[in-house]
Design a protein around this motif. Structure first.
Motif, PDB file in Angstrom:
ATOM      1  N   LEU A   1       0.829  -1.204   0.000  1.00 20.91           N
ATOM      2  CA  LEU A   1       0.000   0.000   0.000  1.00 20.91           C
ATOM      3  C   LEU A   1       0.868   1.260   0.000  1.00 20.91           C
ATOM      4  CD1 LEU A   1      -2.728  -1.095   2.584  1.00 20.91           C
ATOM      5  CD2 LEU A   1      -3.013  -0.884   0.115  1.00 20.91           C
ATOM      6  N   LYS A   2       1.924   1.238   0.817  1.00 19.29           N
ATOM      7  CA  LYS A   2       2.801   2.416   0.912  1.00 19.29           C
ATOM      8  C   LYS A   2       3.541   2.653  -0.396  1.00 19.29           C
ATOM      9  CE  LYS A   2       4.622   5.736   3.395  1.00 19.29           C
ATOM     10  NZ  LYS A   2       3.803   6.841   3.963  1.00 19.29           N
ATOM     11  N   ALA A   3       4.054   1.585  -1.001  1.00 17.35           N
ATOM     12  CA  ALA A   3       4.784   1.727  -2.254  1.00 17.35           C
ATOM     13  C   ALA A   3       3.877   2.260  -3.357  1.00 17.35           C
ATOM     14  CB  ALA A   3       5.387   0.382  -2.663  1.00 17.35           C
ATOM     15  N   ASP A   4       2.684   1.700  -3.468  1.00 18.23           N
ATOM     16  CA  ASP A   4       1.751   2.147  -4.498  1.00 18.23           C
ATOM     17  C   ASP A   4       1.369   3.612  -4.286  1.00 18.23           C
ATOM     18  OD1 ASP A   4       1.848  -0.333  -5.652  1.00 18.23           O
ATOM     19  OD2 ASP A   4      -0.049  -1.042  -4.812  1.00 18.23           O
ATOM     20  N   GLN A   5       1.203   4.006  -3.021  1.00 16.57           N
ATOM     21  CA  GLN A   5       0.870   5.393  -2.706  1.00 16.57           C
ATOM     22  C   GLN A   5       2.005   6.325  -3.121  1.00 16.57           C
ATOM     23  OE1 GLN A   5      -0.591   6.307   1.348  1.00 16.57           O
ATOM     24  NE2 GLN A   5       1.055   7.810   1.434  1.00 16.57           N
ATOM     25  N   GLN A   6       3.234   5.963  -2.802  1.00 18.42           N
ATOM     26  CA  GLN A   6       4.368   6.823  -3.126  1.00 18.42           C
ATOM     27  C   GLN A   6       4.604   6.893  -4.637  1.00 18.42           C
ATOM     28  OE1 GLN A   6       7.830   5.866  -0.798  1.00 18.42           O
ATOM     29  NE2 GLN A   6       6.905   6.623   1.094  1.00 18.42           N
ATOM     30  N   ILE A   7       4.365   5.799  -5.340  1.00 20.22           N
ATOM     31  CA  ILE A   7       4.492   5.827  -6.799  1.00 20.22           C
ATOM     32  C   ILE A   7       3.442   6.757  -7.392  1.00 20.22           C
ATOM     33  CG2 ILE A   7       4.196   4.441  -8.896  1.00 20.22           C
ATOM     34  CD1 ILE A   7       5.438   2.097  -7.296  1.00 20.22           C
ATOM     35  N   ALA A   8       2.210   6.699  -6.866  1.00 20.65           N
ATOM     36  CA  ALA A   8       1.144   7.583  -7.344  1.00 20.65           C
ATOM     37  C   ALA A   8       1.492   9.049  -7.091  1.00 20.65           C
ATOM     38  CB  ALA A   8      -0.177   7.222  -6.665  1.00 20.65           C
ATOM     39  N   GLU A   9       2.281   9.311  -6.053  1.00 23.23           N
ATOM     40  CA  GLU A   9       2.700  10.680  -5.728  1.00 23.23           C
ATOM     41  C   GLU A   9       3.911  11.125  -6.542  1.00 23.23           C
ATOM     42  OE1 GLU A   9       3.381  10.344  -1.585  1.00 23.23           O
ATOM     43  OE2 GLU A   9       1.255  10.447  -1.019  1.00 23.23           O
ATOM     44  N   GLY A  10       4.406  10.239  -7.421  1.00 20.43           N
ATOM     45  CA  GLY A  10       5.541  10.583  -8.258  1.00 20.43           C
ATOM     46  C   GLY A  10       6.889  10.191  -7.709  1.00 20.43           C
ATOM     47  N   ARG A  11       6.910   9.388  -6.639  1.00 19.05           N
ATOM     48  CA  ARG A  11       8.191   8.980  -6.045  1.00 19.05           C
ATOM     49  C   ARG A  11       8.943   8.040  -6.987  1.00 19.05           C
ATOM     50  NH1 ARG A  11       9.454   8.724  -0.625  1.00 19.05           N
ATOM     51  NH2 ARG A  11       7.916  10.420  -0.516  1.00 19.05           N
ATOM     52  N   ARG A  12      10.216   8.313  -7.189  1.00 20.90           N
ATOM     53  CA  ARG A  12      11.047   7.480  -8.038  1.00 20.90           C
ATOM     54  C   ARG A  12      12.012   6.657  -7.190  1.00 20.90           C
ATOM     55  NH1 ARG A  12      12.722  11.397 -13.157  1.00 20.90           N
ATOM     56  NH2 ARG A  12      10.581  11.825 -13.877  1.00 20.90           N
ATOM     57  N   PRO A  13      12.413   5.497  -7.701  1.00 23.03           N
ATOM     58  CA  PRO A  13      13.337   4.670  -6.913  1.00 23.03           C
ATOM     59  C   PRO A  13      14.702   5.327  -6.784  1.00 23.03           C
ATOM     60  CG  PRO A  13      13.068   3.774  -9.127  1.00 23.03           C
ATOM     61  CD  PRO A  13      12.052   4.871  -8.986  1.00 23.03           C
ATOM     62  N   ARG A  14      15.288   5.180  -5.602  1.00 30.95           N
ATOM     63  CA  ARG A  14      16.630   5.710  -5.348  1.00 30.95           C
ATOM     64  C   ARG A  14      17.417   4.662  -4.573  1.00 30.95           C
ATOM     65  NH1 ARG A  14      15.463  11.090  -2.216  1.00 30.95           N
ATOM     66  NH2 ARG A  14      17.716  10.886  -1.835  1.00 30.95           N
ATOM     67  N   LEU A  15      18.608   4.366  -5.050  1.00 33.71           N
ATOM     68  CA  LEU A  15      19.437   3.365  -4.390  1.00 33.71           C
ATOM     69  C   LEU A  15      19.720   3.757  -2.947  1.00 33.71           C
ATOM     70  CD1 LEU A  15      21.097   0.777  -4.501  1.00 33.71           C
ATOM     71  CD2 LEU A  15      23.020   2.128  -5.402  1.00 33.71           C
ATOM     72  N   SER A  16      19.924   5.053  -2.705  1.00 30.96           N
ATOM     73  CA  SER A  16      20.219   5.510  -1.344  1.00 30.96           C
ATOM     74  C   SER A  16      19.049   5.212  -0.402  1.00 30.96           C
ATOM     75  CB  SER A  16      20.531   7.006  -1.339  1.00 30.96           C
ATOM     76  OG  SER A  16      19.434   7.758  -1.843  1.00 30.96           O
ATOM     77  N   LYS A  17      17.814   5.397  -0.890  1.00 27.15           N
ATOM     78  CA  LYS A  17      16.638   5.090  -0.052  1.00 27.15           C
ATOM     79  C   LYS A  17      16.545   3.593   0.204  1.00 27.15           C
ATOM     80  CE  LYS A  17      13.409   7.428   0.801  1.00 27.15           C
ATOM     81  NZ  LYS A  17      12.965   8.134   2.034  1.00 27.15           N
ATOM     82  N   LEU A  18      16.839   2.789  -0.812  1.00 26.25           N
ATOM     83  CA  LEU A  18      16.777   1.336  -0.660  1.00 26.25           C
ATOM     84  C   LEU A  18      17.783   0.859   0.385  1.00 26.25           C
ATOM     85  CD1 LEU A  18      15.613  -1.366  -1.693  1.00 26.25           C
ATOM     86  CD2 LEU A  18      17.402  -1.361  -3.436  1.00 26.25           C
ATOM     87  N   ILE A  19      18.945   1.497   0.420  1.00 29.92           N
ATOM     88  CA  ILE A  19      19.991   1.086   1.360  1.00 29.92           C
ATOM     89  C   ILE A  19      19.755   1.651   2.763  1.00 29.92           C
ATOM     90  CG2 ILE A  19      22.456   1.266   1.922  1.00 29.92           C
ATOM     91  CD1 ILE A  19      22.988   1.313  -1.120  1.00 29.92           C
ATOM     92  N   PHE A  20      19.493   2.945   2.833  1.00 29.14           N
ATOM     93  CA  PHE A  20      19.523   3.618   4.130  1.00 29.14           C
ATOM     94  C   PHE A  20      18.166   3.719   4.832  1.00 29.14           C
ATOM     95  CE2 PHE A  20      23.323   5.386   1.987  1.00 29.14           C
ATOM     96  CZ  PHE A  20      24.271   4.902   2.893  1.00 29.14           C
TER      97      PHE A  20
END
Length: 269
Positions: free
Chosen positions: A192-211
């Motif tokens: 649910l959170k991922a789908d919400q953030q994608i709908a808000e225009g959030r793009r994947p970032r390696l730094s977010k995935l790691i940290f």
């Protein structure tokens, strides 16, 4: 009996094993609004038993609108000066009950109060008052706040005015899931959170995935104080790590699939 001018509002579905203690912790509230979205267990019978005993309880049956939509509907049914958001698996501790009259007597410019929450850990019990989750807005003046219907999970009230934090007291969160069940919940919420953030225009970032998972764990374990709870506290913090990792991993994979859909490009001899 003297009642507090509060409407508690609860959304539920199949909460027979949790809802009773939630209701009982609201003794003294002028109104308890419950919105059920299709329970098939004994939840409705349990609610009716409290109505029959004279509890100030109003039951509504409403098709599921999503977490934010369902809570907004419940909030709109409240009639008292103050409205208190509580889940079926939550209870007010004694300190918070004692503090409520003081919170209701706040100056006019204060429209809401944030309240801490303490979880129940498998093999430990409720965490001590030194261990608290982030304080969230739970008590709001009627008509001075609403839910953001775009939020699919971890929904909260957006207040129109000053919000303060309660200095003492907590909500007690009683849903002791073993890790097998907890991981399923984290998987659902992270979707649910991922789908919400994608709908808000959030793009994947390696730094977010790691940290992001590391920061989530450190916040729960050290800042919130779960280190005080031994192995159960470590497990609780690690489930937060997993939730944060799954959220970022799903954002990354959904973007990857859009850029390069799965295709079996194996070429045989």
């Amino acid at each position: 009996m003297s009642y507090l001018s509060i409407s508690a509002f609860i959304i539920c579905q199949n909460e027979e094993h949790y809802l009773g203690h939630c209701i009982e912790s609201l003794e003294g509230f002028a109104e308890i609004v419950i919105v059920d979205s299709g329970s098939t267990d004994g939840t409705l019978a349990l609610i009716q038993s409290y109505i029959d005993k004279g509890w100030p309880l109003r039951l509504f049956r409403e098709t599921w609108r999503g977490y934010a939509g369902q809570k907004q509907f419940a909030l709109e049914q409240c009639t008292q000066d103050w409205c208190f958001n509580i889940d079926s698996d939550e209870r007010l501790d004694k300190a918070l009950r004692r503090l409520l009259p003081e919170l209701l007597d706040a100056p006019d410019e204060v429209v809401g109060w944030r309240v801490a929450r303490r979880p129940y850990l498998v093999g430990y019990g409720y965490t001590s008052e030194n261990v608290r989750e982030r304080k969230n807005l739970r008590l709001i003046r009627r008509g001075r706040g609403a839910y953001d219907l775009r939020q699919q999970v971890h929904e909260g009230i957006a207040a129109s005015g000053e919000v303060r934090s309660a200095t003492t007291g907590s909500l007690l969160h009683f849903r002791p899931l073993i890790i097998d069940e907890q991981i399923l919940k984290e998987n659902k919420y992270s979707t649910l959170k991922a789908d919400q953030q994608i709908a808000e225009g959030r793009r994947p970032r390696l730094s977010k995935l790691i940290f992001s998972p590391i920061i989530y764990f450190l916040r729960l374990y050290f800042r919130n104080g779960l280190w005080r709870c031994g192995v159960p506290g470590f497990i609780e913090a690690m489930t937060g790590f997993i939730y944060a990792f799954l959220t970022q991993a799903k954002i990354a994979q959904r973007a990857a699939l859009r850029a390069r859909p799965n295709h079996d490009d194996y070429v045989g001899r």
